[in-house]
Design a protein around this motif. Structure first.
Motif, PDB file in Angstrom:
ATOM      1  N   LEU A 151       0.807  -1.221   0.000  1.00  0.00           N
ATOM      2  CA  LEU A 151       0.000   0.000   0.000  1.00  0.00           C
ATOM      3  C   LEU A 151       0.840   1.271   0.000  1.00  0.00           C
ATOM      4  CD1 LEU A 151      -2.789  -0.963   2.587  1.00  0.00           C
ATOM      5  CD2 LEU A 151      -2.712  -1.442   0.134  1.00  0.00           C
ATOM      6  N   ARG A 152       2.149   1.126  -0.046  1.00  0.00           N
ATOM      7  CA  ARG A 152       3.040   2.290   0.014  1.00  0.00           C
ATOM      8  C   ARG A 152       4.139   2.194  -1.040  1.00  0.00           C
ATOM      9  NH1 ARG A 152       3.573   2.171   6.517  1.00  0.00           N
ATOM     10  NH2 ARG A 152       2.476   0.207   6.214  1.00  0.00           N
ATOM     11  N   ALA A 153       3.791   1.729  -2.222  1.00  0.00           N
ATOM     12  CA  ALA A 153       4.793   1.583  -3.282  1.00  0.00           C
ATOM     13  C   ALA A 153       5.450   2.915  -3.612  1.00  0.00           C
ATOM     14  CB  ALA A 153       4.149   0.985  -4.527  1.00  0.00           C
ATOM     15  N   HIS A 154       4.671   3.982  -3.667  1.00  0.00           N
ATOM     16  CA  HIS A 154       5.198   5.310  -4.001  1.00  0.00           C
ATOM     17  C   HIS A 154       6.120   5.833  -2.908  1.00  0.00           C
ATOM     18  CE1 HIS A 154       1.637   5.565  -1.654  1.00  0.00           C
ATOM     19  NE2 HIS A 154       1.296   6.807  -1.914  1.00  0.00           N
ATOM     20  N   TYR A 155       5.704   5.654  -1.653  1.00  0.00           N
ATOM     21  CA  TYR A 155       6.505   6.099  -0.512  1.00  0.00           C
ATOM     22  C   TYR A 155       7.805   5.302  -0.434  1.00  0.00           C
ATOM     23  CZ  TYR A 155       7.691   7.008   4.410  1.00  0.00           C
ATOM     24  OH  TYR A 155       8.331   7.353   5.573  1.00  0.00           O
ATOM     25  N   THR A 156       7.691   3.983  -0.607  1.00  0.00           N
ATOM     26  CA  THR A 156       8.873   3.129  -0.565  1.00  0.00           C
ATOM     27  C   THR A 156       9.842   3.484  -1.681  1.00  0.00           C
ATOM     28  OG1 THR A 156       7.623   1.308   0.431  1.00  0.00           O
ATOM     29  CG2 THR A 156       9.671   0.740  -0.671  1.00  0.00           C
ATOM     30  N   ALA A 157       9.310   3.734  -2.885  1.00  0.00           N
ATOM     31  CA  ALA A 157      10.170   4.108  -4.007  1.00  0.00           C
ATOM     32  C   ALA A 157      10.946   5.387  -3.697  1.00  0.00           C
ATOM     33  CB  ALA A 157       9.331   4.286  -5.267  1.00  0.00           C
ATOM     34  N   ALA A 158      10.278   6.351  -3.082  1.00  0.00           N
ATOM     35  CA  ALA A 158      10.941   7.613  -2.742  1.00  0.00           C
ATOM     36  C   ALA A 158      12.033   7.409  -1.695  1.00  0.00           C
ATOM     37  CB  ALA A 158       9.904   8.622  -2.234  1.00  0.00           C
ATOM     38  N   LYS A 159      11.725   6.632  -0.668  1.00  0.00           N
ATOM     39  CA  LYS A 159      12.697   6.418   0.403  1.00  0.00           C
ATOM     40  C   LYS A 159      13.867   5.561  -0.068  1.00  0.00           C
ATOM     41  CE  LYS A 159      10.653   8.855   3.584  1.00  0.00           C
ATOM     42  NZ  LYS A 159      11.264  10.113   4.084  1.00  0.00           N
ATOM     43  N   THR A 160      13.604   4.613  -0.962  1.00  0.00           N
ATOM     44  CA  THR A 160      14.708   3.853  -1.551  1.00  0.00           C
ATOM     45  C   THR A 160      15.569   4.762  -2.402  1.00  0.00           C
ATOM     46  OG1 THR A 160      13.340   1.850  -1.574  1.00  0.00           O
ATOM     47  CG2 THR A 160      15.310   1.842  -2.953  1.00  0.00           C
ATOM     48  N   GLY A 161      14.933   5.688  -3.106  1.00  0.00           N
ATOM     49  CA  GLY A 161      15.678   6.659  -3.899  1.00  0.00           C
ATOM     50  C   GLY A 161      16.631   7.491  -3.053  1.00  0.00           C
ATOM     51  N   LEU A 162      16.242   7.781  -1.812  1.00  0.00           N
ATOM     52  CA  LEU A 162      17.112   8.546  -0.922  1.00  0.00           C
ATOM     53  C   LEU A 162      18.395   7.792  -0.600  1.00  0.00           C
ATOM     54  CD1 LEU A 162      14.679  10.152   1.694  1.00  0.00           C
ATOM     55  CD2 LEU A 162      15.960  11.311  -0.119  1.00  0.00           C
ATOM     56  N   ILE A 163      18.311   6.463  -0.545  1.00  0.00           N
ATOM     57  CA  ILE A 163      19.519   5.663  -0.291  1.00  0.00           C
ATOM     58  C   ILE A 163      20.514   5.873  -1.428  1.00  0.00           C
ATOM     59  CG2 ILE A 163      20.445   3.342  -0.005  1.00  0.00           C
ATOM     60  CD1 ILE A 163      17.722   2.534   1.190  1.00  0.00           C
ATOM     61  N   GLY A 164      20.031   5.754  -2.671  1.00  0.00           N
ATOM     62  CA  GLY A 164      20.910   5.948  -3.820  1.00  0.00           C
ATOM     63  C   GLY A 164      21.433   7.361  -3.917  1.00  0.00           C
ATOM     64  N   LEU A 165      20.564   8.339  -3.670  1.00  0.00           N
ATOM     65  CA  LEU A 165      20.983   9.738  -3.714  1.00  0.00           C
ATOM     66  C   LEU A 165      22.068  10.005  -2.680  1.00  0.00           C
ATOM     67  CD1 LEU A 165      20.524  12.626  -4.835  1.00  0.00           C
ATOM     68  CD2 LEU A 165      18.794  12.927  -3.045  1.00  0.00           C
ATOM     69  N   THR A 166      21.868   9.495  -1.475  1.00  0.00           N
ATOM     70  CA  THR A 166      22.837   9.692  -0.392  1.00  0.00           C
ATOM     71  C   THR A 166      24.191   9.098  -0.760  1.00  0.00           C
ATOM     72  OG1 THR A 166      21.107   9.719   1.307  1.00  0.00           O
ATOM     73  CG2 THR A 166      23.344   9.167   2.022  1.00  0.00           C
ATOM     74  N   ARG A 167      24.185   7.881  -1.271  1.00  0.00           N
ATOM     75  CA  ARG A 167      25.455   7.221  -1.596  1.00  0.00           C
ATOM     76  C   ARG A 167      26.181   7.919  -2.741  1.00  0.00           C
ATOM     77  NH1 ARG A 167      23.522   0.889  -0.881  1.00  0.00           N
ATOM     78  NH2 ARG A 167      23.568   0.907   1.405  1.00  0.00           N
ATOM     79  N   SER A 168      25.431   8.356  -3.744  1.00  0.00           N
ATOM     80  CA  SER A 168      26.058   9.047  -4.868  1.00  0.00           C
ATOM     81  C   SER A 168      26.647  10.385  -4.432  1.00  0.00           C
ATOM     82  CB  SER A 168      25.040   9.267  -5.993  1.00  0.00           C
ATOM     83  OG  SER A 168      24.700   8.044  -6.606  1.00  0.00           O
ATOM     84  N   LEU A 169      25.867  11.154  -3.655  1.00  0.00           N
ATOM     85  CA  LEU A 169      26.346  12.468  -3.226  1.00  0.00           C
ATOM     86  C   LEU A 169      27.519  12.359  -2.259  1.00  0.00           C
ATOM     87  CD1 LEU A 169      23.067  14.562  -2.805  1.00  0.00           C
ATOM     88  CD2 LEU A 169      24.621  14.422  -4.766  1.00  0.00           C
TER      89      LEU A 169
END
Length: 245
Positions: A151-169
């Motif tokens: 029920l939170r595919a959109h929220y999970t996608a955003a929070k997973t995206g933060l992991i990648g953004l954090t590691r790249s930055l």
């Protein structure tokens, strides 16, 4: 060792409630001067303004809807005008909804991704000129970004995206002396948790090895660690604050 943040300058988004509020007050009490972004003028904003006044610092609340890139620009500009620069950025603002994926409308997907992920990108990018050649960026993620939740595919996608953004930055900005890390809270006693069905809340609690739900202050303590020189060699890391769930 409790972090000493005297003389540091901090920007916190979503700073009037829950984890954000605990972070703002924790930073201020540790000696930092804080600009707190918030979406609406509410009693929570007014009460935070009163609490910050008691810390004795020259703190500032700025109303800005991070779903609007123009208002993010205004928030960053107001921060630069008030503080003259930045040492700490905490991307805390977020939103959540619970919708079956088959019925998930595009506008809801866009809103949640914009608030939880795109806003973090825009605030961080806008703050780079204020951070200069050093600083600490702390992104607030979620345990759901690792495990996924129905029920939170959109929220999970955003929070997973933060992991990648954090590691790249962390790799790209580390050469400038800017550290970027992620704090991943589990089930925390905040306004988001208030609407959880008691049976569901009990089920979560039973899965947590420590046998209880966490507090916003416990998350804020990890943020303060990452904001300080105590964590000077920590970069690109994810810190789970979830009681072991």
């Amino acid at each position: 060792m409790f972090p000493d943040l005297a003389g540091r300058r901090a920007l916190v988004t979503g700073g009037t409630r829950g984890i954000g509020r605990a972070v703002v007050l924790g930073l201020a009490r540790a000696g930092a001067t804080v600009v707190a972004g918030h979406q609406r003028q509410t009693e929570e904003a007014e009460s935070l303004r009163r609490e910050l006044k008691d810390t004795g610092g020259d703190h500032l609340l700025v109303q800005a809807d991070v779903a609007d890139p123009g208002q993010i620009t205004e928030l960053v500009e107001a921060t630069g005008t008030h503080l003259g620069g930045l040492d700490i950025v905490v991307n805390n603002v977020g939103t959540i909804s619970h919708i079956p994926y088959a019925q998930l409308p595009l506008d809801e997907w866009t809103q949640v991704l914009t608030t939880n992920l795109t806003a973090t990108h825009l605030v961080t990018q806008g703050a780079l000129s204020l951070l200069g050649d050093s600083g600490s960026v702390i992104n607030i993620g979620s345990g759901s970004g690792v495990v996924g939740l129905p029920l939170r595919a959109h929220y999970t996608a955003a929070k997973t995206g933060l992991i990648g953004l954090t590691r790249s930055l962390s790799k790209e900005l580390g050469v400038r002396g800017i550290r970027v890390n992620l704090v991943s809270p589990g089930v925390i006693e905040t306004h988001h948790a208030e609407g959880i069905d008691p049976a569901v809340k009990a089920a979560y609690t039973n899965r947590i090895p420590l046998g209880r739900i966490g507090t916003a202050e416990e998350v804020a303590a990890v943020v303060l660690f990452l904001a300080s020189d105590v964590s000077s060699y920590v970069n690109g890391a994810t810190f789970a604050v979830d009681g072991g769930i």
